[in-house]
Design a protein around this motif. Sequence first.
Motif, mmCIF file in Angstrom:
data_model
loop_
_atom_site.group_PDB
_atom_site.id
_atom_site.type_symbol
_atom_site.label_atom_id
_atom_site.label_comp_id
_atom_site.label_asym_id
_atom_site.label_seq_id
_atom_site.Cartn_x
_atom_site.Cartn_y
_atom_site.Cartn_z
ATOM 1 N N TYR A 122 39.806 52.444 25.148
ATOM 2 C CA TYR A 122 39.880 53.676 24.309
ATOM 3 C C TYR A 122 40.299 53.376 22.676
ATOM 4 O O TYR A 122 40.893 52.151 22.656
ATOM 5 N N SER A 155 33.497 35.647 43.362
ATOM 6 C CA SER A 155 34.326 34.803 44.161
ATOM 7 C C SER A 155 35.889 35.230 43.649
ATOM 8 O O SER A 155 36.664 34.969 44.629
ATOM 9 N N ASP A 156 35.960 36.064 42.695
ATOM 10 C CA ASP A 156 37.412 36.103 42.140
ATOM 11 C C ASP A 156 37.269 37.494 41.809
ATOM 12 O O ASP A 156 37.076 38.115 40.606
ATOM 13 N N PRO A 214 48.987 40.736 30.816
ATOM 14 C CA PRO A 214 48.952 39.983 30.041
ATOM 15 C C PRO A 214 49.791 38.667 29.813
ATOM 16 O O PRO A 214 50.583 38.581 30.431
ATOM 17 N N ARG A 215 49.296 37.647 29.501
ATOM 18 C CA ARG A 215 49.801 36.202 29.435
ATOM 19 C C ARG A 215 49.841 35.754 27.823
ATOM 20 O O ARG A 215 49.041 36.204 27.226
ATOM 21 N N THR A 216 50.745 35.080 27.803
ATOM 22 C CA THR A 216 50.966 34.696 26.403
ATOM 23 C C THR A 216 50.474 33.344 26.073
ATOM 24 O O THR A 216 50.360 32.713 24.932
ATOM 25 N N HIS A 231 42.896 32.676 46.489
ATOM 26 C CA HIS A 231 43.461 33.710 45.970
ATOM 27 C C HIS A 231 45.190 33.912 46.140
ATOM 28 O O HIS A 231 45.720 34.511 45.606
ATOM 29 N N SER A 287 46.899 46.154 40.360
ATOM 30 C CA SER A 287 45.827 45.136 40.465
ATOM 31 C C SER A 287 45.301 44.530 39.282
ATOM 32 O O SER A 287 44.544 43.539 39.367
ATOM 33 N N SER A 288 45.550 45.296 38.036
ATOM 34 C CA SER A 288 44.675 44.654 36.933
ATOM 35 C C SER A 288 45.456 43.430 36.415
ATOM 36 O O SER A 288 46.583 43.225 36.596
ATOM 37 N N PRO A 289 44.754 42.739 35.936
ATOM 38 C CA PRO A 289 45.416 41.338 35.432
ATOM 39 C C PRO A 289 46.469 41.787 34.180
ATOM 40 O O PRO A 289 46.409 42.462 33.514
ATOM 41 N N ASP A 317 40.361 28.128 41.402
ATOM 42 C CA ASP A 317 40.780 29.435 40.955
ATOM 43 C C ASP A 317 39.850 30.739 41.603
ATOM 44 O O ASP A 317 40.345 31.407 41.518
ATOM 45 N N ASP A 318 38.662 30.314 41.316
ATOM 46 C CA ASP A 318 37.625 31.109 41.628
ATOM 47 C C ASP A 318 38.011 31.458 43.232
ATOM 48 O O ASP A 318 37.918 32.871 43.523
ATOM 49 N N MET A 357 49.433 53.301 30.085
ATOM 50 C CA MET A 357 48.091 53.237 30.235
ATOM 51 C C MET A 357 47.519 51.724 30.522
ATOM 52 O O MET A 357 46.352 51.521 29.841
ATOM 53 N N LEU A 358 47.878 51.151 31.389
ATOM 54 C CA LEU A 358 47.555 49.659 31.324
ATOM 55 C C LEU A 358 46.955 49.342 32.767
ATOM 56 O O LEU A 358 47.332 48.594 33.478
ATOM 57 N N GLY A 359 46.169 50.289 33.201
ATOM 58 C CA GLY A 359 45.451 49.976 34.501
ATOM 59 C C GLY A 359 46.552 50.119 35.663
ATOM 60 O O GLY A 359 47.625 50.460 35.449
ATOM 61 N N SER A 360 46.050 49.661 36.821
ATOM 62 C CA SER A 360 46.772 49.634 37.972
ATOM 63 C C SER A 360 47.629 48.258 38.103
ATOM 64 O O SER A 360 47.406 47.400 37.270
ATOM 65 N N GLU A 412 44.945 39.579 23.811
ATOM 66 C CA GLU A 412 46.250 39.134 24.548
ATOM 67 C C GLU A 412 45.766 39.271 26.220
ATOM 68 O O GLU A 412 45.909 38.338 26.974
ATOM 69 N N ILE A 413 45.211 40.368 26.596
ATOM 70 C CA ILE A 413 45.054 40.542 28.179
ATOM 71 C C ILE A 413 43.779 39.720 28.520
ATOM 72 O O ILE A 413 43.782 38.881 29.517
ATOM 73 N N LYS A 422 39.837 49.998 33.000
ATOM 74 C CA LYS A 422 41.128 50.512 32.246
ATOM 75 C C LYS A 422 42.004 49.335 31.700
ATOM 76 O O LYS A 422 42.590 49.541 30.880
ATOM 77 N N SER A 423 42.053 48.492 32.467
ATOM 78 C CA SER A 423 43.113 47.121 32.082
ATOM 79 C C SER A 423 43.018 46.552 30.691
ATOM 80 O O SER A 423 43.573 46.020 30.032
ATOM 81 N N ARG A 441 37.037 33.017 32.259
ATOM 82 C CA ARG A 441 36.576 33.077 33.551
ATOM 83 C C ARG A 441 35.035 33.153 33.400
ATOM 84 O O ARG A 441 34.423 32.969 34.502
#
Lengths: 129, 232
Positions: free
Chosen positions: B116, B159-160, A10-12, A92, A6-8, A88-89, A1-4, B189-190, B111-112, B199
């Motif tokens: 929930y 822009s992003d 997770p980074r550590t 892409h 294209s979603s960000p 970064d903005d 359930m972590l979106g698609s 974490e996300i 959703k990301s 950002r």
Amino acid sequence: MLGSASSPRPRTTNFELWSWLFMRVSGALLLILLLIHLAIMHVTQPIENVNFAFVAARWASPLWRWYDLVLLGLGWVHGLNGVRVVMDDWIHSPGWRLTLTALLWLIGFILLVIGAQVIFSFQAPAGAG
Amino acid sequence: MKVELSIKRFDPDQDEASHTEVYGVEIEPTDRVLDALNQVKWYQDGTLTYRRSCAHGICGSDAMRINGLNRLACKTLIKELGSKISIEPLLGFTVIKDLMVDFDHFFDLYKSVKPYLINYDPTPAKERLQSPEQREAFDDTTKCILCAACTTSCPPFWSDPNFVGPAALVNAHRFIFDSRDQGGAERLEILNGREGVWRCRTVFNCTQACPRDIKITKAIEQIKRLVLFNRV
């Protein structure tokens, strides 16, 4: 359930966190350091006194050399990091982003070293100050 | 009163680029922008396309850029705007037609952040109780109706488009600060990544745009502090 896809992801790493904190702390420090710098260079001294001899006399003390180094370092890295965030903005493509960010820091590092070198290698000529 | 509506229109079947069309409507000052749009659609030009559903500021369907600010057409009175009104689709999303924009990416971002309840304890027999103070911690962010007025007013999002944006952050806040939830660490974490909470440039456009008066920038700053003090 972590979106698609294209979603960000997770980074550590805490890099962005430290970057954000650095901008706040350096911004606050720069405000103080710059106000003192401006007061010395433009308010307490008549402009005609600010010449080579004045700078040489100031840099006779290690305190002002370190002061200027901190001012240079904080101001330069604060500014460069701001440019990185703007890049970064707007950039892409991961390849371009990595290339240009690397270039930014490379040029930044070289200029920082040159600036630091000037501050520390400066020697007042005999009779100055 | 007589009102001049300048509506930015785009029909993907016919137009190369968007253009502005001007409509005159006779309307009460206490009517809403949505009423003016309905007048155009019902009596002047049936091809005008926009979303509206409940028409009472709760479903979040009719957020649009009205006189340069993101607002709900059903919550904005004509008398607040004067006799010349410009209406454009939300910025930063793909326009499907006229004022209707594509929300798919917006909901992916939403959703990301796992919006929930996450709780790994065995399901209790009764409801999970909370003190009024515990409820208060996230009360403001429960008000979000996902209209996207905030996210599409956010310059870093313009822009992003991979930035999660204010709406997703508001909905992350709603669960992170909920005492019954155990997914805070996963969400932080996300949100600690490059497209997460850092950002945010504290522009305050989101707070200004929110039709539910959620203090969005404050909620985002609370998340930033939580990440900061959890990680450092």
